[in-house]
Design a protein around this motif. Sequence first.
Motif, PDB file in Angstrom:
ATOM      1  N   GLY A 103     -91.090 -44.565  37.074  1.00 13.68           N
ATOM      2  CA  GLY A 103     -91.058 -45.643  36.096  1.00 13.68           C
ATOM      3  C   GLY A 103     -90.065 -46.711  36.476  1.00 13.68           C
ATOM      4  O   GLY A 103     -89.563 -46.755  37.605  1.00 13.68           O
ATOM      5  N   SER A 104     -89.744 -47.557  35.519  1.00 10.62           N
ATOM      6  CA  SER A 104     -88.825 -48.667  35.750  1.00 10.62           C
ATOM      7  C   SER A 104     -87.854 -48.770  34.595  1.00 10.62           C
ATOM      8  O   SER A 104     -88.268 -48.945  33.447  1.00 10.62           O
ATOM      9  CB  SER A 104     -89.593 -49.983  35.903  1.00 10.62           C
ATOM     10  OG  SER A 104     -88.703 -51.079  35.997  1.00 10.62           O
ATOM     11  N   LEU A 105     -86.571 -48.689  34.888  1.00  9.74           N
ATOM     12  CA  LEU A 105     -85.557 -48.776  33.845  1.00  9.74           C
ATOM     13  C   LEU A 105     -85.323 -50.204  33.375  1.00  9.74           C
ATOM     14  O   LEU A 105     -84.887 -50.426  32.253  1.00  9.74           O
ATOM     15  CB  LEU A 105     -84.238 -48.181  34.346  1.00  9.74           C
ATOM     16  CG  LEU A 105     -84.227 -46.670  34.580  1.00  9.74           C
ATOM     17  CD1 LEU A 105     -82.949 -46.251  35.280  1.00  9.74           C
ATOM     18  CD2 LEU A 105     -84.389 -45.914  33.269  1.00  9.74           C
ATOM     19  N   ASP A 106     -85.608 -51.174  34.255  1.00 11.31           N
ATOM     20  CA  ASP A 106     -85.344 -52.567  33.900  1.00 11.31           C
ATOM     21  C   ASP A 106     -86.592 -53.431  33.791  1.00 11.31           C
ATOM     22  O   ASP A 106     -86.506 -54.633  33.512  1.00 11.31           O
ATOM     23  CB  ASP A 106     -84.381 -53.204  34.911  1.00 11.31           C
ATOM     24  CG  ASP A 106     -84.912 -53.172  36.345  1.00 11.31           C
ATOM     25  OD1 ASP A 106     -86.077 -52.782  36.547  1.00 11.31           O
ATOM     26  OD2 ASP A 106     -84.144 -53.523  37.259  1.00 11.31           O
ATOM     27  N   GLY A 107     -87.754 -52.834  34.028  1.00  6.45           N
ATOM     28  CA  GLY A 107     -88.979 -53.613  33.962  1.00  6.45           C
ATOM     29  C   GLY A 107     -89.245 -54.445  35.191  1.00  6.45           C
ATOM     30  O   GLY A 107     -90.185 -55.240  35.212  1.00  6.45           O
ATOM     31  N   VAL A 108     -88.436 -54.241  36.224  1.00  2.69           N
ATOM     32  CA  VAL A 108     -88.590 -55.001  37.472  1.00  2.69           C
ATOM     33  C   VAL A 108     -88.681 -54.074  38.677  1.00  2.69           C
ATOM     34  O   VAL A 108     -89.613 -54.149  39.476  1.00  2.69           O
ATOM     35  CB  VAL A 108     -87.422 -55.994  37.670  1.00  2.69           C
ATOM     36  CG1 VAL A 108     -87.567 -56.733  39.005  1.00  2.69           C
ATOM     37  CG2 VAL A 108     -87.356 -56.976  36.506  1.00  2.69           C
ATOM     38  N   HIS A 109     -87.713 -53.192  38.803  1.00  2.91           N
ATOM     39  CA  HIS A 109     -87.638 -52.284  39.944  1.00  2.91           C
ATOM     40  C   HIS A 109     -88.229 -50.926  39.569  1.00  2.91           C
ATOM     41  O   HIS A 109     -88.081 -50.453  38.439  1.00  2.91           O
ATOM     42  CB  HIS A 109     -86.186 -52.112  40.403  1.00  2.91           C
ATOM     43  CG  HIS A 109     -85.520 -53.409  40.745  1.00  2.91           C
ATOM     44  ND1 HIS A 109     -84.785 -54.138  39.826  1.00  2.91           N
ATOM     45  CD2 HIS A 109     -85.475 -54.105  41.898  1.00  2.91           C
ATOM     46  CE1 HIS A 109     -84.318 -55.229  40.399  1.00  2.91           C
ATOM     47  NE2 HIS A 109     -84.726 -55.244  41.660  1.00  2.91           N
ATOM     48  N   LYS A 110     -88.873 -50.280  40.533  1.00  2.62           N
ATOM     49  CA  LYS A 110     -89.505 -48.980  40.303  1.00  2.62           C
ATOM     50  C   LYS A 110     -88.621 -47.860  40.839  1.00  2.62           C
ATOM     51  O   LYS A 110     -88.065 -47.974  41.929  1.00  2.62           O
ATOM     52  CB  LYS A 110     -90.880 -48.933  40.967  1.00  2.62           C
ATOM     53  CG  LYS A 110     -91.895 -49.873  40.337  1.00  2.62           C
ATOM     54  CD  LYS A 110     -93.204 -49.882  41.085  1.00  2.62           C
ATOM     55  CE  LYS A 110     -93.084 -50.644  42.402  1.00  2.62           C
ATOM     56  NZ  LYS A 110     -94.403 -50.836  43.051  1.00  2.62           N
ATOM     57  N   GLN A 111     -88.505 -46.793  40.062  1.00  2.00           N
ATOM     58  CA  GLN A 111     -87.691 -45.650  40.453  1.00  2.00           C
ATOM     59  C   GLN A 111     -88.501 -44.352  40.392  1.00  2.00           C
ATOM     60  O   GLN A 111     -89.493 -44.259  39.674  1.00  2.00           O
ATOM     61  CB  GLN A 111     -86.448 -45.521  39.549  1.00  2.00           C
ATOM     62  CG  GLN A 111     -85.417 -46.615  39.704  1.00  2.00           C
ATOM     63  CD  GLN A 111     -85.622 -47.769  38.740  1.00  2.00           C
ATOM     64  OE1 GLN A 111     -86.145 -47.595  37.643  1.00  2.00           O
ATOM     65  NE2 GLN A 111     -85.204 -48.957  39.142  1.00  2.00           N
ATOM     66  N   TYR A 112     -88.019 -43.379  41.144  1.00  2.89           N
ATOM     67  CA  TYR A 112     -88.656 -42.058  41.196  1.00  2.89           C
ATOM     68  C   TYR A 112     -87.583 -40.997  40.984  1.00  2.89           C
ATOM     69  O   TYR A 112     -86.485 -41.087  41.550  1.00  2.89           O
ATOM     70  CB  TYR A 112     -89.327 -41.852  42.555  1.00  2.89           C
ATOM     71  CG  TYR A 112     -89.936 -40.473  42.751  1.00  2.89           C
ATOM     72  CD1 TYR A 112     -91.161 -40.158  42.187  1.00  2.89           C
ATOM     73  CD2 TYR A 112     -89.272 -39.498  43.502  1.00  2.89           C
ATOM     74  CE1 TYR A 112     -91.723 -38.899  42.367  1.00  2.89           C
ATOM     75  CE2 TYR A 112     -89.825 -38.242  43.681  1.00  2.89           C
ATOM     76  CZ  TYR A 112     -91.051 -37.948  43.111  1.00  2.89           C
ATOM     77  OH  TYR A 112     -91.594 -36.697  43.285  1.00  2.89           O
ATOM     78  N   TRP A 113     -87.899 -40.008  40.162  1.00  2.00           N
ATOM     79  CA  TRP A 113     -86.982 -38.898  39.900  1.00  2.00           C
ATOM     80  C   TRP A 113     -87.749 -37.589  40.054  1.00  2.00           C
ATOM     81  O   TRP A 113     -88.806 -37.408  39.460  1.00  2.00           O
ATOM     82  CB  TRP A 113     -86.418 -38.980  38.485  1.00  2.00           C
ATOM     83  CG  TRP A 113     -85.629 -40.223  38.215  1.00  2.00           C
ATOM     84  CD1 TRP A 113     -84.294 -40.427  38.422  1.00  2.00           C
ATOM     85  CD2 TRP A 113     -86.116 -41.444  37.640  1.00  2.00           C
ATOM     86  NE1 TRP A 113     -83.931 -41.694  38.024  1.00  2.00           N
ATOM     87  CE2 TRP A 113     -85.024 -42.340  37.542  1.00  2.00           C
ATOM     88  CE3 TRP A 113     -87.382 -41.866  37.197  1.00  2.00           C
ATOM     89  CZ2 TRP A 113     -85.154 -43.628  37.024  1.00  2.00           C
ATOM     90  CZ3 TRP A 113     -87.518 -43.151  36.687  1.00  2.00           C
ATOM     91  CH2 TRP A 113     -86.421 -44.018  36.607  1.00  2.00           C
ATOM     92  N   SER A 114     -87.229 -36.668  40.834  1.00  2.00           N
ATOM     93  CA  SER A 114     -87.889 -35.387  41.081  1.00  2.00           C
ATOM     94  C   SER A 114     -87.020 -34.241  40.591  1.00  2.00           C
ATOM     95  O   SER A 114     -85.819 -34.195  40.887  1.00  2.00           O
ATOM     96  CB  SER A 114     -88.163 -35.212  42.580  1.00  2.00           C
ATOM     97  OG  SER A 114     -88.583 -33.889  42.854  1.00  2.00           O
ATOM     98  N   GLY A 115     -87.645 -33.322  39.865  1.00  2.00           N
ATOM     99  CA  GLY A 115     -86.920 -32.143  39.422  1.00  2.00           C
ATOM    100  C   GLY A 115     -86.482 -31.265  40.569  1.00  2.00           C
ATOM    101  O   GLY A 115     -85.520 -30.497  40.452  1.00  2.00           O
ATOM    102  N   LEU A 116     -87.171 -31.361  41.698  1.00  2.00           N
ATOM    103  CA  LEU A 116     -86.808 -30.557  42.866  1.00  2.00           C
ATOM    104  C   LEU A 116     -85.575 -31.100  43.564  1.00  2.00           C
ATOM    105  O   LEU A 116     -84.983 -30.429  44.399  1.00  2.00           O
ATOM    106  CB  LEU A 116     -87.978 -30.508  43.853  1.00  2.00           C
ATOM    107  CG  LEU A 116     -89.297 -29.958  43.297  1.00  2.00           C
ATOM    108  CD1 LEU A 116     -90.352 -29.929  44.396  1.00  2.00           C
ATOM    109  CD2 LEU A 116     -89.109 -28.571  42.707  1.00  2.00           C
TER     110      LEU A 116
END
Length: 244
Positions: A103-116
Amino acid sequence: MSTNAPGLTRLRDFANAKVGPQFFLGIVGDSRHTSGYHLGPDRINGSDYSMRLDRDIAGARKFPTAACAYDMGMGWPGSRRWLAWLVGRCRSGAFPQVREIIGSLDGVHKQYWSGLRGFRTERYTGDNHIAHTHLSVFRDTAAQDHSPLLRGFFDGTQTAALLTPPAFAGRNLRFTSGQVTMRGDDVRTWQARMSKRGWKLEVDGVYGTRSSHIATTFQREKGLTVDGIVGQRTWNAAWLLPVT
């Protein structure tokens, strides 16, 4: 044919009632989704990344048609704060069922978070995921109620979750018999917090057998790695997770 995981249907129903059905973008993938958790095991092959873990293979046997991902539109008020809250809760170990978030925390940049990988923030270079947030859960949790992934943001849990833990000192607190016992203000700070949570613990700044035992019990209670070591995740959990 792939169907919505029953636990995600409960999330959908809560989302529809709380933020509106126009912001819940579905679970089972459309033609753009040809792999991953948006599809049930019946529609993908074993080489797909969502079927490589032993845990997912076991989950696929138990839920052979369940699609275990969903997309949440980000047009509702507070949606970016919800995403930040969700990532923070995942990092603290509150939602071990979550496999990944895009998703995107700021509406501009895209982020990825993995539980692993401990939900550390990584750059995402795929398409979209600005206007919506993608979440996937491990396949063996298909029947689990996943509505707390959104419900917790509205029901008061968010207040506790948004507390800012004191800065982690950078050293893992541990007790090892026969070695010098760890002491310091960081030990005292953690002990004081655990005491405030209701644990019977002397706040003396000495990380001994009692502190190690409480850390182990706390970790087991909260679904964290059970090793008696107060690292970053166990430290944060002492402030972020609700008292039970």
